[in-house]
Design a protein around this motif. Structure first.
Motif, mmCIF file in Angstrom:
data_model
loop_
_atom_site.group_PDB
_atom_site.id
_atom_site.type_symbol
_atom_site.label_atom_id
_atom_site.label_comp_id
_atom_site.label_asym_id
_atom_site.label_seq_id
_atom_site.Cartn_x
_atom_site.Cartn_y
_atom_site.Cartn_z
ATOM 1 N N ILE A 24 4.532 5.394 -5.624
ATOM 2 C CA ILE A 24 4.573 5.321 -7.087
ATOM 3 C C ILE A 24 3.536 6.259 -7.696
ATOM 4 C CG2 ILE A 24 4.084 3.805 -9.053
ATOM 5 C CD1 ILE A 24 5.377 1.544 -7.375
ATOM 6 N N THR A 25 2.370 6.323 -7.082
ATOM 7 C CA THR A 25 1.315 7.190 -7.597
ATOM 8 C C THR A 25 1.705 8.662 -7.496
ATOM 9 O OG1 THR A 25 -0.352 5.584 -6.937
ATOM 10 C CG2 THR A 25 -1.104 7.811 -7.352
ATOM 11 N N LEU A 26 2.299 9.052 -6.391
ATOM 12 C CA LEU A 26 2.609 10.461 -6.163
ATOM 13 C C LEU A 26 3.937 10.894 -6.772
ATOM 14 C CD1 LEU A 26 1.468 10.852 -2.475
ATOM 15 C CD2 LEU A 26 0.276 11.591 -4.527
ATOM 16 N N ARG A 27 4.748 9.972 -7.222
ATOM 17 C CA ARG A 27 6.098 10.300 -7.673
ATOM 18 C C ARG A 27 6.107 11.221 -8.877
ATOM 19 N NH1 ARG A 27 9.824 5.633 -9.850
ATOM 20 N NH2 ARG A 27 7.931 5.445 -11.053
ATOM 21 N N LYS A 28 5.330 10.930 -9.897
ATOM 22 C CA LYS A 28 5.415 11.696 -11.141
ATOM 23 C C LYS A 28 4.237 12.648 -11.349
ATOM 24 C CE LYS A 28 8.225 8.357 -13.568
ATOM 25 N NZ LYS A 28 8.377 7.510 -14.741
ATOM 26 N N ALA A 60 -8.609 11.282 -2.830
ATOM 27 C CA ALA A 60 -9.222 10.056 -3.338
ATOM 28 C C ALA A 60 -8.776 8.842 -2.523
ATOM 29 C CB ALA A 60 -8.864 9.863 -4.807
ATOM 30 N N LEU A 61 -7.517 8.800 -2.152
ATOM 31 C CA LEU A 61 -7.039 7.691 -1.322
ATOM 32 C C LEU A 61 -7.679 7.716 0.062
ATOM 33 C CD1 LEU A 61 -3.272 7.647 -2.302
ATOM 34 C CD2 LEU A 61 -4.982 5.918 -2.835
ATOM 35 N N ALA A 62 -7.863 8.898 0.614
ATOM 36 C CA ALA A 62 -8.528 9.007 1.916
ATOM 37 C C ALA A 62 -9.976 8.539 1.823
ATOM 38 C CB ALA A 62 -8.467 10.442 2.420
ATOM 39 N N LEU A 84 0.827 -1.201 0.000
ATOM 40 C CA LEU A 84 0.000 0.000 0.000
ATOM 41 C C LEU A 84 0.868 1.260 0.000
ATOM 42 C CD1 LEU A 84 -2.880 1.169 0.160
ATOM 43 C CD2 LEU A 84 -2.600 1.159 2.630
ATOM 44 N N LEU A 85 1.902 1.278 0.822
ATOM 45 C CA LEU A 85 2.793 2.436 0.868
ATOM 46 C C LEU A 85 3.558 2.616 -0.439
ATOM 47 C CD1 LEU A 85 4.200 2.197 4.487
ATOM 48 C CD2 LEU A 85 2.620 3.898 3.570
ATOM 49 N N ARG A 99 -1.640 16.482 -6.734
ATOM 50 C CA ARG A 99 -1.421 15.659 -5.545
ATOM 51 C C ARG A 99 -2.553 15.725 -4.537
ATOM 52 N NH1 ARG A 99 5.022 16.449 -4.662
ATOM 53 N NH2 ARG A 99 5.617 15.222 -6.476
ATOM 54 N N PRO A 100 -3.092 16.887 -4.218
ATOM 55 C CA PRO A 100 -4.196 16.893 -3.242
ATOM 56 C C PRO A 100 -5.397 16.066 -3.703
ATOM 57 C CG PRO A 100 -3.317 19.089 -3.471
ATOM 58 C CD PRO A 100 -2.671 18.244 -4.519
#
Length: 60
Positions: free
Chosen positions: A33-37, A49-51, A27-28, A43-44
């Motif tokens: 990976i999702t936030l990297r690029k 969406a993840l929250a 999960l981490l 990002r917010p």
């Protein structure tokens, strides 16, 4: 699935701990990976969406 987890916890508790740790690590890593690029302005939205996804799974 819960019966398998219960059986695993009784027969090999160390393996169950490794399994749960592996799920948390996956999960981490998916989050990283999702936030990297992504660009800073997106990002917010991703974090929101993840929250929402996490709160959905807590309700079940």
């Amino acid at each position: 699935m819960w019966a398998v987890m219960q059986e695993l916890a009784m027969s090999a508790p160390q393996a169950l701990i490794y399994f749960v740790a592996l799920l948390a690590l996956m999960l981490l890593l998916a989050l990283v990976i999702t936030l990297r690029k992504t660009e800073a302005e997106h990002r917010p939205e991703i974090i929101r969406a993840l929250a929402d996804l996490m709160s959905f799974w807590r309700r079940k």
